[in-house]
Scaffold this active site. Structure first.
Site, PDB file in Angstrom:
ATOM      1  N   CYS A 245      -1.350  -1.568  -3.252  1.00  0.00           N
ATOM      2  CA  CYS A 245      -2.736  -1.182  -3.028  1.00  0.00           C
ATOM      3  C   CYS A 245      -2.724   0.244  -2.496  1.00  0.00           C
ATOM      4  CB  CYS A 245      -3.439  -2.163  -2.096  1.00  0.00           C
ATOM      5  SG  CYS A 245      -2.558  -2.533  -0.559  1.00  0.00           S
TER       6      CYS A 245
ATOM      7  N   ARG B 245      -6.875  -6.212  12.471  1.00  0.00           N
ATOM      8  CA  ARG B 245      -7.716  -6.962  11.538  1.00  0.00           C
ATOM      9  C   ARG B 245      -8.457  -8.096  12.260  1.00  0.00           C
ATOM     10  NH1 ARG B 245      -6.589  -2.642   9.505  1.00  0.00           N
ATOM     11  NH2 ARG B 245      -5.366  -2.423   7.585  1.00  0.00           N
TER      12      ARG B 245
ATOM     13  N   GLY C 200      -0.376  -0.615   1.251  1.00  0.00           N
ATOM     14  CA  GLY C 200       0.595  -1.653   0.924  1.00  0.00           C
ATOM     15  C   GLY C 200       0.830  -2.640   2.039  1.00  0.00           C
ATOM     16  N   TRP C 201      -0.159  -2.844   2.923  1.00  0.00           N
ATOM     17  CA  TRP C 201       0.059  -3.808   4.002  1.00  0.00           C
ATOM     18  C   TRP C 201      -1.091  -4.795   4.189  1.00  0.00           C
ATOM     19  CZ3 TRP C 201       0.827   0.681   7.988  1.00  0.00           C
ATOM     20  CH2 TRP C 201      -0.376   1.336   8.235  1.00  0.00           C
ATOM     21  N   ASP C 202      -2.047  -4.862   3.242  1.00  0.00           N
ATOM     22  CA  ASP C 202      -3.113  -5.865   3.279  1.00  0.00           C
ATOM     23  C   ASP C 202      -3.166  -6.652   1.964  1.00  0.00           C
ATOM     24  OD1 ASP C 202      -4.455  -5.522   5.901  1.00  0.00           O
ATOM     25  OD2 ASP C 202      -4.840  -3.499   5.183  1.00  0.00           O
ATOM     26  N   ARG C 203      -3.734  -6.035   0.934  1.00  0.00           N
ATOM     27  CA  ARG C 203      -3.822  -6.710  -0.359  1.00  0.00           C
ATOM     28  C   ARG C 203      -2.441  -6.947  -0.963  1.00  0.00           C
ATOM     29  NH1 ARG C 203      -8.106  -2.344  -2.531  1.00  0.00           N
ATOM     30  NH2 ARG C 203      -6.986  -1.129  -0.943  1.00  0.00           N
TER      31      ARG C 203
END
Length: 540
Positions: free
Chosen positions: A331, A383, A334-337
């Site tokens: 994404c 989050r 590169g650390w959520d989706r």
């Protein structure tokens, strides 16, 4: 990078199903992992002191779990020298192995060359999050990364990350001002792009990656009117033309605030594709979609469940293809989706018995939470404070991928098995089973929370159901047996996650952060249903 092998002996296959009166089996240390995860974002350079000892235990456990089934090498990232939010010990899986093979492990790669490519290519991508292999399936590397870096980061104009993250990353705090003249000068210079993206391409080719799946909903990330990242799909020099590029836009973590605000119900939740910053259309080569029976032109009308299901089907079809090419998923950072889909891929393939074959449900849950999420820098504490619960969504979503249509075994079976007879087919039985079981789509359903985690309970689907298949339909029976095993495994992982989440993260802040207290009440209901708590309420 040094060769390494797992320290533990192979474990038994996935455990028996959980009953409604028995708590799901817990992986030792899972509670500690979630406590650490919800307390702070992982940084490789901070692995010292008390917190460091906890992180060291987490990393050591991951290496042990990888070593159950694979021989691997390790990319050393001590103190975050390569990437600050990647593991200190990055696992490079080489091949599946027996205990005997582990004793005679020989690396199949030129480790010095790989190390050199990693070091040279790291600046090509946002935050230095280079292309990193994380899953090995049929000899193919499934990789993750951030998107391509923009000119500001490449030239070391360190205000980039400060602008991009709102000042959250202290590694970029000492920055120079970026002038309009700099913008005009630097953006016209392609020499550095050629160099670092050339190394990125060499790394991709070394890992035999052909398919690049970009989850960004924008072509370039724009902050304060300035392009701060790019992507392969809009590289003006067409450096990535030899790769198969897929633009599969998927909502960012901010969208999952709406998921929380809707009492954690993803059905009917549709992303607003008309927002100004959304400019990346869905684009998939036709040869990858023809066998999926999905009307991709309708993607903007899909709710969050449909969209996640269809994208997962696409990724599974790519890695199940007959070629030997690997896959990159990314994404923006590169650390959520990215970990969402990497985790779903890992768990789906594991549920089919195709990877991590010796790991039990609680063990594979620990591995994917620790490695795919925590050690690759997911900002869970941030989050949670914002209500962007993409992490919770990932594991609660497992109830939506239990069916045969997500199984990587089905293609092999359909190629090798004869045509079905006139009896019940798998789709018929599965449709009846879904109807008879009632709703499994809402966390708020008692049936969903308790009965789904109890494959032996009334109304659920067990191996005994296979006896209903007409005589002579042994192939159908084999399909049903595998499906039952897949469902049981994924439900056990989901149950174990909900139980661990409720005792660490979920019940503490959920009721306060949610206007309805939905997740707090639902997790409370769950833990009572599986016997983790008595009828009297108490704070965990």
């Amino acid at each position: 990078m040094a060769g390494a092998r797992g320290a533990a002996a192979a474990a038994a296959s996935a455990g028996s199903s959980t009953s409604s009166g028995t708590p799901p089996p817990q992986e030792p240390g899972l509670g500690e992992l979630l406590e650490e995860f919800s307390r702070t974002q992982y940084r490789a350079k901070d692995c010292s002191g008390t917190g460091g000892s906890r992180v060291e235990r987490i990393e050591k456990r991951c290496l042990e779990l990888f070593g159950r089934d694979y021989c691997y090498s390790v990319i050393q990232n001590v103190n975050g020298d390569i990437c600050g939010h990647y593991p200190q010990h990055i696992v490079f899986l080489e091949y599946e192995s027996s205990e005997k093979e582990k004793d005679t492990f020989q690396s199949t790669v030129q480790v010095s060359k790989l190390q050199d490519l990693v070091n040279r290519s790291k600046m090509a991508r946002c935050r230095g999050r280079f292309v990193c292999p994380v899953i090995l399936f049929k000899g193919k590397h499934i990789c993750r990364s951030a998107t391509l870096a923009g000119w500001g980061e490449l030239y070391g104009r360190t205000g980039y990350n400060y602008i991009f993250s709102g000042g959250a990353d202290d590694a970029w705090a000492d920055s120079e001002d970026i002038t309009e003249e700099d913008c005009a000068l630097r953006s016209s210079d392609t020499h550095l792009f050629d160099k670092v993206r050339g190394y990125d391409i060499k790394l991709l080719r070394y890992l035999s990656v052909k398919y690049i799946c970009d989850l960004m909903v924008e072509n370039k990330k724009v902050k304060f009117g300035m392009n701060v990242t790019s992507s392969e799909k809009v590289d003006k020099a067409q450096r990535y033309a030899d790769f198969t590029l897929l633009s599969i836009p998927y909502p960012g973590c901010e969208f999952f605030k709406e998921y929380k605000d809707r009492d954690y119900i993803a059905e009917g939740l549709i992303f607003n594709w008309k927002q100004d910053y959304v400019d990346a259309p869905l684009s998939i080569p036709e040869f990858l979609t023809c066998s999926l029976n999905i009307d991709w032109s309708q993607y903007q009308s899909w709710d969050l469940v449909q969209q996640t299901q269809n994208y997962l089907k696409l990724l599974l079809s790519i890695i199940n293809s007959d070629d030997d090419s690997g896959l990159l998923v990314h994404c923006i950072s590169g650390w959520d989706r990215t970990p969402l889909f990497i985790s779903l891929l890992r768990l789906s393939l594991w549920a089919d018995g195709l990877i991590h074959t010796s790991l039990k449900p609680a063990e594979v849950l620990y591995l994917t939470v620790a490695y795919d999420w925590f050690l690759f820098g997911h900002m869970l504490v941030d989050r949670l404070s914002k209500g962007e619960e993409i992490f919770f969504f990932c594991f609660n979503f497992l109830k939506h991928i239990i069916s045969e249509e997500f199984s990587s075994l089905k293609t092999q079976r359909r190629k090798s098995l004869p045509a079905r007879d006139s009896g019940f087919n798998l789709d018929d039985i599965y449709a009846l089973r879904r109807k008879d079981r009632g709703s499994t789509t809402s966390l708020g359903s008692d049936f969903s929370l308790v009965m789904e985690s109890s494959p032996g309970a009334a109304g659920s689907f067990t191996y005994e159901t296979i006896e209903l298949v007409p005589a002579g339909a042994q192939t159908q029976a084999a399909w049903l047996a595998a499906l039952s095993e897949r469902e049981t495994r994924l439900q056990e992982v989901r149950s174990a996650f909900l139980a661990a989440y409720s005792s660490t993260v979920g019940l503490r802040g959920a009721a306060a952060s949610s206007p309805s207290g939905a997740i707090g009440g639902l997790l409370e209901q769950f833990v009572r249903g599986v016997g983790l708590r008595g009828t009297s309420s108490s704070t965990l």
